[in-house]
Design a protein around this motif. Structure first.
Motif, PDB file in Angstrom:
ATOM      1  N   VAL A  28       0.888  -1.315  -0.058  1.00  0.00           N
ATOM      2  CA  VAL A  28      -0.163   0.050   0.094  1.00  0.00           C
ATOM      3  C   VAL A  28       1.119   1.159   0.185  1.00  0.00           C
ATOM      4  N   LEU A  29       2.145   1.259   0.663  1.00  0.00           N
ATOM      5  CA  LEU A  29       2.852   2.376   0.938  1.00  0.00           C
ATOM      6  C   LEU A  29       3.545   2.398  -0.566  1.00  0.00           C
ATOM      7  N   ALA A  30       4.049   1.408  -1.213  1.00  0.00           N
ATOM      8  CA  ALA A  30       4.554   1.521  -2.472  1.00  0.00           C
ATOM      9  C   ALA A  30       3.749   2.164  -3.360  1.00  0.00           C
ATOM     10  N   THR A  31       2.283   1.585  -3.457  1.00  0.00           N
ATOM     11  CA  THR A  31       1.161   2.110  -4.283  1.00  0.00           C
ATOM     12  C   THR A  31       1.158   3.639  -4.106  1.00  0.00           C
TER      13      THR A  31
ATOM     14  N   ILE B 176      10.206   6.522  -8.106  1.00  0.00           N
ATOM     15  CA  ILE B 176      11.376   5.404  -8.437  1.00  0.00           C
ATOM     16  C   ILE B 176      10.975   4.281  -7.313  1.00  0.00           C
ATOM     17  N   PRO B 177      11.189   4.469  -6.032  1.00  0.00           N
ATOM     18  CA  PRO B 177      10.979   3.237  -5.078  1.00  0.00           C
ATOM     19  C   PRO B 177       9.577   2.598  -5.375  1.00  0.00           C
TER      20      PRO B 177
ATOM     21  N   ARG C 186       6.253  -3.321  -8.766  1.00  0.00           N
ATOM     22  CA  ARG C 186       6.663  -4.169  -9.823  1.00  0.00           C
ATOM     23  C   ARG C 186       7.099  -5.480  -9.405  1.00  0.00           C
ATOM     24  N   ILE C 187       7.653  -5.488  -8.207  1.00  0.00           N
ATOM     25  CA  ILE C 187       8.129  -6.762  -7.656  1.00  0.00           C
ATOM     26  C   ILE C 187       6.923  -7.401  -6.875  1.00  0.00           C
TER      27      ILE C 187
ATOM     28  N   VAL D 129       6.216 -14.931 -11.121  1.00  0.00           N
ATOM     29  CA  VAL D 129       7.429 -15.078 -12.042  1.00  0.00           C
ATOM     30  C   VAL D 129       8.399 -15.750 -11.528  1.00  0.00           C
ATOM     31  N   PRO D 130       9.385 -16.611 -12.004  1.00  0.00           N
ATOM     32  CA  PRO D 130      10.412 -16.985 -11.195  1.00  0.00           C
ATOM     33  C   PRO D 130      11.615 -16.099 -10.833  1.00  0.00           C
ATOM     34  N   GLY D 131      11.974 -16.032  -9.796  1.00  0.00           N
ATOM     35  CA  GLY D 131      12.870 -14.878  -9.370  1.00  0.00           C
ATOM     36  C   GLY D 131      12.373 -14.007  -8.642  1.00  0.00           C
ATOM     37  N   TYR D 132      10.903 -13.938  -8.323  1.00  0.00           N
ATOM     38  CA  TYR D 132      10.298 -12.781  -7.600  1.00  0.00           C
ATOM     39  C   TYR D 132       9.471 -13.426  -6.478  1.00  0.00           C
ATOM     40  N   SER D 133       9.587 -12.700  -5.324  1.00  0.00           N
ATOM     41  CA  SER D 133       8.982 -13.461  -4.340  1.00  0.00           C
ATOM     42  C   SER D 133       8.428 -11.990  -3.252  1.00  0.00           C
ATOM     43  N   PHE D 134       7.486 -12.058  -2.607  1.00  0.00           N
ATOM     44  CA  PHE D 134       7.068 -11.360  -1.512  1.00  0.00           C
ATOM     45  C   PHE D 134       7.846 -11.021  -0.516  1.00  0.00           C
TER      46      PHE D 134
END
Length: 125
Positions: free
Chosen positions: A53-56, A97-98, A104-105, A113-118
């Motif tokens: 939520v903060l990132a959004t 930017i952040p 995106r992550i 997607v392989p390579g990405y996790s929470f």
């Protein structure tokens, strides 16, 4: 070292290797000593909702500041002191930017997607 002491040393090593009675073997345990297959399973991922939520919010506010500041600088919105919009553009970029990076992550982790996790997103407790 002299040649004689080196040959004595090598003879001593050879005698130690050839003496099989000095080696003590032990049997491997037949039980598993408490290890289970569940120890090696990856636990379910906990979704860091506060961080998402903060990132959004950073993404939305940063995008609005960037767009508004760029529109004032380019003349699409007329203001009396348009040269003072540069701090707004810089602040918008620092927020965008952040925010975009973590959103995106989170999106890729949601799509598995392989390579990405929470786990790549920091949590705020």
């Amino acid at each position: 070292m002299s040649l004689h002491s080196i040959s004595d040393y090598l003879d001593d090593i050879t005698r130690r290797r050839s003496n099989k009675r000095d080696i003590s073997y032990s049997k491997l345990p037949t039980c598993d000593q408490g290890f289970t297959d569940a120890q090696f399973l990856v636990p379910a991922q906990k979704i860091p909702w506060k961080a998402i939520v903060l990132a959004t919010m950073l993404l939305v506010v940063g995008t609005s500041l960037l767009v508004f500041g760029c529109m004032v600088i380019t003349g699409h919105i007329a203001m009396q002191y348009s040269n003072r919009m540069w701090p707004m553009i810089i602040l918008g970029a620092l927020m965008f930017i952040p925010g975009a990076y973590h959103v995106r992550i989170a999106y890729y982790a949601y799509k598995e997607v392989p390579g990405y996790s929470f786990d790549d997103i920091p949590e705020f407790e």
